[in-house]
Design a protein around this motif. Structure first.
Motif, PDB file in Angstrom:
ATOM      1  N   HIS A 272     -22.840 -16.537 -24.409  1.00 30.30           N
ATOM      2  CA  HIS A 272     -23.195 -15.829 -23.166  1.00 30.30           C
ATOM      3  C   HIS A 272     -22.724 -14.372 -23.191  1.00 30.30           C
ATOM      4  O   HIS A 272     -22.194 -13.856 -22.213  1.00 30.30           O
ATOM      5  CB  HIS A 272     -22.630 -16.562 -21.951  1.00 30.30           C
ATOM      6  CG  HIS A 272     -23.049 -17.996 -21.895  1.00 30.30           C
ATOM      7  ND1 HIS A 272     -24.273 -18.383 -21.406  1.00 30.30           N
ATOM      8  CD2 HIS A 272     -22.429 -19.125 -22.314  1.00 30.30           C
ATOM      9  CE1 HIS A 272     -24.372 -19.698 -21.510  1.00 30.30           C
ATOM     10  NE2 HIS A 272     -23.279 -20.169 -22.056  1.00 30.30           N
ATOM     11  N   ILE A 273     -22.973 -13.722 -24.319  1.00 30.85           N
ATOM     12  CA  ILE A 273     -22.573 -12.325 -24.496  1.00 30.85           C
ATOM     13  C   ILE A 273     -23.757 -11.419 -24.178  1.00 30.85           C
ATOM     14  O   ILE A 273     -24.861 -11.613 -24.683  1.00 30.85           O
ATOM     15  CB  ILE A 273     -22.090 -12.062 -25.934  1.00 30.85           C
ATOM     16  CG1 ILE A 273     -20.860 -12.920 -26.228  1.00 30.85           C
ATOM     17  CG2 ILE A 273     -21.800 -10.584 -26.153  1.00 30.85           C
ATOM     18  CD1 ILE A 273     -20.419 -12.869 -27.674  1.00 30.85           C
TER      19      ILE A 273
ATOM     20  N   THR B 151     -30.571  -3.583 -21.973  1.00 29.12           N
ATOM     21  CA  THR B 151     -29.412  -4.461 -21.866  1.00 29.12           C
ATOM     22  C   THR B 151     -29.969  -5.808 -21.446  1.00 29.12           C
ATOM     23  O   THR B 151     -30.662  -5.913 -20.432  1.00 29.12           O
ATOM     24  CB  THR B 151     -28.413  -3.932 -20.827  1.00 29.12           C
ATOM     25  OG1 THR B 151     -27.989  -2.628 -21.239  1.00 29.12           O
ATOM     26  CG2 THR B 151     -27.204  -4.845 -20.710  1.00 29.12           C
ATOM     27  N   ILE B 152     -29.681  -6.835 -22.267  1.00 28.48           N
ATOM     28  CA  ILE B 152     -30.324  -8.123 -22.044  1.00 28.48           C
ATOM     29  C   ILE B 152     -29.329  -9.278 -22.108  1.00 28.48           C
ATOM     30  O   ILE B 152     -28.283  -9.188 -22.745  1.00 28.48           O
ATOM     31  CB  ILE B 152     -31.471  -8.362 -23.046  1.00 28.48           C
ATOM     32  CG1 ILE B 152     -30.974  -8.300 -24.484  1.00 28.48           C
ATOM     33  CG2 ILE B 152     -32.598  -7.376 -22.831  1.00 28.48           C
ATOM     34  CD1 ILE B 152     -32.027  -8.643 -25.511  1.00 28.48           C
ATOM     35  N   GLU B 153     -29.713 -10.364 -21.441  1.00 32.57           N
ATOM     36  CA  GLU B 153     -28.980 -11.621 -21.458  1.00 32.57           C
ATOM     37  C   GLU B 153     -29.823 -12.625 -22.247  1.00 32.57           C
ATOM     38  O   GLU B 153     -30.837 -13.115 -21.736  1.00 32.57           O
ATOM     39  CB  GLU B 153     -28.768 -12.131 -20.031  1.00 32.57           C
ATOM     40  CG  GLU B 153     -28.018 -11.163 -19.144  1.00 32.57           C
ATOM     41  CD  GLU B 153     -28.015 -11.578 -17.676  1.00 32.57           C
ATOM     42  OE1 GLU B 153     -28.462 -12.709 -17.337  1.00 32.57           O
ATOM     43  OE2 GLU B 153     -27.562 -10.754 -16.855  1.00 32.57           O
TER      44      GLU B 153
ATOM     45  N   LEU C 111     -37.347 -13.598 -28.806  1.00 33.62           N
ATOM     46  CA  LEU C 111     -36.172 -13.815 -27.983  1.00 33.62           C
ATOM     47  C   LEU C 111     -36.619 -13.802 -26.529  1.00 33.62           C
ATOM     48  O   LEU C 111     -37.291 -12.862 -26.098  1.00 33.62           O
ATOM     49  CB  LEU C 111     -35.141 -12.697 -28.210  1.00 33.62           C
ATOM     50  CG  LEU C 111     -33.947 -12.678 -27.258  1.00 33.62           C
ATOM     51  CD1 LEU C 111     -33.076 -13.905 -27.453  1.00 33.62           C
ATOM     52  CD2 LEU C 111     -33.138 -11.401 -27.472  1.00 33.62           C
ATOM     53  N   VAL C 112     -36.285 -14.847 -25.791  1.00 30.71           N
ATOM     54  CA  VAL C 112     -36.499 -14.866 -24.350  1.00 30.71           C
ATOM     55  C   VAL C 112     -35.173 -14.419 -23.747  1.00 30.71           C
ATOM     56  O   VAL C 112     -34.128 -15.002 -24.044  1.00 30.71           O
ATOM     57  CB  VAL C 112     -36.862 -16.272 -23.835  1.00 30.71           C
ATOM     58  CG1 VAL C 112     -37.081 -16.250 -22.333  1.00 30.71           C
ATOM     59  CG2 VAL C 112     -38.080 -16.810 -24.572  1.00 30.71           C
ATOM     60  N   ALA C 113     -35.223 -13.371 -22.940  1.00 29.86           N
ATOM     61  CA  ALA C 113     -33.988 -12.824 -22.383  1.00 29.86           C
ATOM     62  C   ALA C 113     -34.249 -12.208 -21.021  1.00 29.86           C
ATOM     63  O   ALA C 113     -35.356 -11.741 -20.739  1.00 29.86           O
ATOM     64  CB  ALA C 113     -33.410 -11.763 -23.319  1.00 29.86           C
TER      65      ALA C 113
END
Length: 101
Positions: free
Chosen positions: A41-42, A59-61, A73-75
């Motif tokens: 979870h970074i 900036t993504i999660e 990537l799903v973010a």
């Protein structure tokens, strides 16, 4: 909240989908780094190039990884304030941030 190694493996297996890449196209060197960010979870910052060649910093999660012809990537994108797909081969640069989500 700390996650055990088993919890991280389960999370990664739930959030990674892979289909055979018949054409052997467009893979990424960032895959293992993204898996680490996803399971821990970074928050990450990427320099991304879209299909028009336009660059942006996001900036993504990270939430999930998918593979069909390309790794995706799903973010959650904090710039767009919604979930987005990012092709891994279009990530020019990636860095971990000192923030968790």
């Amino acid at each position: 909240m700390k996650y055990s190694l088993k919890d991280k493996v389960n999370l990664l297996s739930e959030r990674t989908r892979f289909e055979r890449n018949v054409n052997r196209e467009r893979n990424s060197n960032n895959l293992s780094d993204l898996q680490f960010a996803l399971t821990n979870h970074i928050l990450i910052k990427i320099e991304y190039s879209n299909e028009k060649g336009e660059n942006s910093t996001r900036t993504i999660e990270p939430f999930a990884l998918l593979n069909t012809e390309n790794w995706l990537l799903v973010a959650y994108c904090r710039l767009r304030k919604e979930f987005r797909y990012f092709r891994l081969d279009r990530i020019q640069k990636m860095e971990y941030l000192q923030e968790y989500f």
